[in-house]
Design an enzyme around this catalytic site. Structure first.
Site, short mmCIF file in Angstrom:
data_model
loop_
_atom_site.label_atom_id
_atom_site.label_comp_id
_atom_site.label_asym_id
_atom_site.label_seq_id
_atom_site.Cartn_x
_atom_site.Cartn_y
_atom_site.Cartn_z
N THR A 137 0.82 -1.21 0.00
CA THR A 137 0.00 0.00 0.00
C THR A 137 0.86 1.27 0.00
OG1 THR A 137 -1.46 1.27 1.45
CG2 THR A 137 -0.10 -0.34 2.53
N ASP A 138 0.26 2.37 -0.44
CA ASP A 138 0.97 3.66 -0.38
C ASP A 138 1.07 4.15 1.07
OD1 ASP A 138 -1.73 4.29 0.00
OD2 ASP A 138 -1.78 5.91 -1.47
N LYS A 190 2.42 -3.45 7.18
CA LYS A 190 2.67 -3.61 5.74
C LYS A 190 4.11 -3.20 5.41
CE LYS A 190 0.18 -4.66 2.83
NZ LYS A 190 -0.17 -5.98 2.26
P1 NAD Z 1 -9.47 -7.45 2.13
O1 NAD Z 1 -9.45 -7.22 3.59
O2 NAD Z 1 -10.72 -7.20 1.35
O3 NAD Z 1 -9.06 -8.97 1.82
C1 NAD Z 1 -8.02 -9.62 2.49
C2 NAD Z 1 -8.17 -11.12 2.26
O4 NAD Z 1 -7.10 -11.78 2.94
C3 NAD Z 1 -9.49 -11.70 2.80
O5 NAD Z 1 -10.09 -12.53 1.84
C4 NAD Z 1 -9.04 -12.50 4.04
O6 NAD Z 1 -9.86 -13.62 4.30
C5 NAD Z 1 -7.63 -12.91 3.64
N1 NAD Z 1 -6.78 -13.18 4.80
C6 NAD Z 1 -6.65 -12.42 5.91
N2 NAD Z 1 -5.81 -13.01 6.78
C7 NAD Z 1 -5.40 -14.17 6.19
C8 NAD Z 1 -4.54 -15.22 6.59
N3 NAD Z 1 -3.91 -15.19 7.78
N4 NAD Z 1 -4.33 -16.25 5.75
C9 NAD Z 1 -4.96 -16.29 4.54
N5 NAD Z 1 -5.81 -15.34 4.12
C10 NAD Z 1 -6.03 -14.28 4.93
O7 NAD Z 1 -8.26 -6.60 1.57
P2 NAD Z 1 -8.07 -5.86 0.16
O8 NAD Z 1 -8.60 -4.50 0.29
O9 NAD Z 1 -8.53 -6.74 -0.93
O10 NAD Z 1 -6.48 -5.76 0.13
C11 NAD Z 1 -5.69 -6.81 -0.43
C12 NAD Z 1 -4.24 -6.43 -0.34
O11 NAD Z 1 -4.01 -5.21 -1.04
C13 NAD Z 1 -3.75 -6.22 1.08
O12 NAD Z 1 -2.46 -6.74 1.18
C14 NAD Z 1 -3.74 -4.69 1.23
O13 NAD Z 1 -2.77 -4.30 2.16
C15 NAD Z 1 -3.39 -4.26 -0.18
N6 NAD Z 1 -3.89 -2.93 -0.57
C16 NAD Z 1 -5.22 -2.62 -0.41
C17 NAD Z 1 -5.68 -1.37 -0.84
C18 NAD Z 1 -7.14 -0.99 -0.72
O14 NAD Z 1 -7.49 0.16 -0.98
N7 NAD Z 1 -8.03 -1.90 -0.37
C19 NAD Z 1 -4.79 -0.45 -1.41
C20 NAD Z 1 -3.45 -0.83 -1.56
C21 NAD Z 1 -3.01 -2.06 -1.15
#
Ligand code: NAD
Ligand code: TYD
Length: 380
Positions: A137-138, A190
């Site tokens: 993430t940013d 992160k």
């Molecule tokens: P989310 O919370 O919707 O999904 C996370 C998923 O990870 C879920 O399906 C959950 O069940 C699974 N998970 C959690 N703990 C786990 C574990 N111990 N073992 C296996 N699976 C596990 O998150 P998202 O918004 O889809 O984000 C996904 C990734 O992208 C993350 O790494 C987040 O840091 C990164 N990210 C998100 C955003 C955003 O705006 N949502 C922006 C930049 C980066």
């Protein structure tokens, strides 16, 4: 059936992960896509309903912190590529329960890295053709200064007619070279995982890539995050809790554009490199909320301004980062990726999706979605 590649996508039942899984399953029938997810509160197999019967798709319920299980799965499926999205992702939850964030985001990432290393080092061609791609993430960069330009009214497109990008609310962006300076337990966890990924490249030669993306929006986002929460609350005529004065700025990217970026980088990114992904699309929360209200009211047939009264200013989030803004020029210049959707178009598509899929929202808010795994995989 023999596949050209075996790719594990962790967190594939979450918001962004489900879009990445869908894109890869449909676009690459010659790849075996193993979607691995623990199905925490944020994981929802209904996000993947349309592709769950595809011949190149396998779902595995597992915890990335379980090192032995990760090693066995990586060996059994002879995984050659990992796209790692599994994480705890909500800042407010990290403030209440930082341990869970350290466990999943740091120790879970470490356990996957070690499992990949052990399996790949045992192969005759070792790291050749392998990739550990870490999605970050940013927010690891901290917060940027926030200035208020005079006389500018939203929407704030940061793309000048010359094609150059100008920061809408400050003088600077986050670049790939910006020093890490995380403030929340989420962003600290992160940042730590990003460091472990890079350390595995530098110490063992593990082929890695890290990308840092701005705020995503679109279908299948858990309704605890700003956009789906507010759409759901407007439709249910519940208060819209605006933290502080609503002045904080976020840079929004449509989730399918992020998934396309991940595809491009997975296939053509440079090993050991880092890419920023963002939409050059900064919005002050309160302005974004007003656009949301206008769009939801219009699509529900309410008179204009009907839901403005739902705005409720509440105590600010502790340590609330003022402004995020990503410079993604490197990704454009080196790999040719650009966002495809204008924000207004993306918001319209997103609001329509949530209003057309109210049962998806209702299943989540009632908790019913969590029984789907048993129906699909245990009782068949
Ligand atoms: P989310 O919370 O919707 O999904 C996370 C998923 O990870 C879920 O399906 C959950 O069940 C699974 N998970 C959690 N703990 C786990 C574990 N111990 N073992 C296996 N699976 C596990 O998150 P998202 O918004 O889809 O984000 C996904 C990734 O992208 C993350 O790494 C987040 O840091 C990164 N990210 C998100 C955003 C955003 O705006 N949502 C922006 C930049 C980066
Ligand atoms: P969020 O979707 O939680 O993403 P992040 O904190 O990772 O950027 O929040 C986006 C912005 O909206 C952030 O500045 C916090 C603010 N916000 C509210 O004002 N009210 C809310 O109920 C939520 C969830 C967020």
């Amino acid at each position: 059936m023999s596949f050209k590649r075996n790719i594990m996508i962790t967190g594939g039942a979450g918001f962004i992960g489900s879009h990445v899984v869908r894109l890869f399953v449909n676009k690459y029938p010659h790849y075996h896509i193993i979607c691995l997810d623990k199905l925490t509160y944020a994981g929802n197999l209904a996000n993947l309903k349309d592709i769950e019967q595809a011949p190149n798709y396998t779902f595995v319920k597992a915890d990335i912190c379980d090192y032995e299980r990760m090693l066995t799965l990586i060996q059994e499926h002879n995984i050659d590529g990992i796209i790692h999205l599994a994480a705890e992702s909500h800042v407010d939850r990290s403030i209440k329960d930082p341990f869970t964030f350290a466990r999943t985001n740091v120790m879970g990432t470490l356990s996957l890295l070690q499992a990949a290393k052990v399996h790949w080092e045992a192969q005759p061609n070792r790291y050749e053709g392998k990739l550990f791609y870490h999605i970050s993430t940013d927010e690891v960069y901290g917060a940027l200064e926030l200035t208020h330009p005079e006389g500018i009214e939203p929407p704030f497109s940061t793309t000048a007619s010359s094609g150059e990008h100008h920061a809408a609310y400050g003088t600077d962006f986050f670049y790939e070279t910006t020093k890490y300076n995380p403030h929340s337990p989420y962003s600290a966890s992160k940042a730590s995982s990003d460091h472990f990924v890079r350390a595995f490249h530098d110490t063992y030669g593990l082929p890695t890539i890290v990308t840092n993306c701005s705020n995503n929006y679109g279908p299948y986002q858990f309704p605890e995050k700003l956009i789906p929460l507010f759409i759901n609350n407007i439709r249910n005529r519940k208060p819209l809790p605006v933290y502080g004065k609503g002045e904080n700025v976020r840079d929004w990217l449509y989730v399918e554009d992020h998934a396309r970026a991940i595809d491009t980088i997975f296939h053509t990114g440079k090993i050991a490199d880092t890419y920023n992904i963002g939409g050059f699309n900064e919005w002050k929360n309160i302005d974004l909320i007003k656009v949301l209200i206008k769009t939801v009211d219009r699509l529900l047939g309410n008179p204009e301004g009907h839901s403005i009264e739902l705005i409720t200013y509440v105590t600010d989030r502790a340590g609330h980062d003022l402004r995020y803004a990503i410079d993604s020029s490197k990704l454009k210049n080196e790999l040719g990726w650009e966002p495809s959707l204008q924000f207004e178009e993306g918001i319209e598509k997103t609001v329509r999706w949530y209003l057309d899929n109210q049962s998806w929202l209702d299943n989540i808010t009632s908790g019913d979605y969590q029984a789907y795994y048993d129906v699909m995989y245990n009782n068949r």
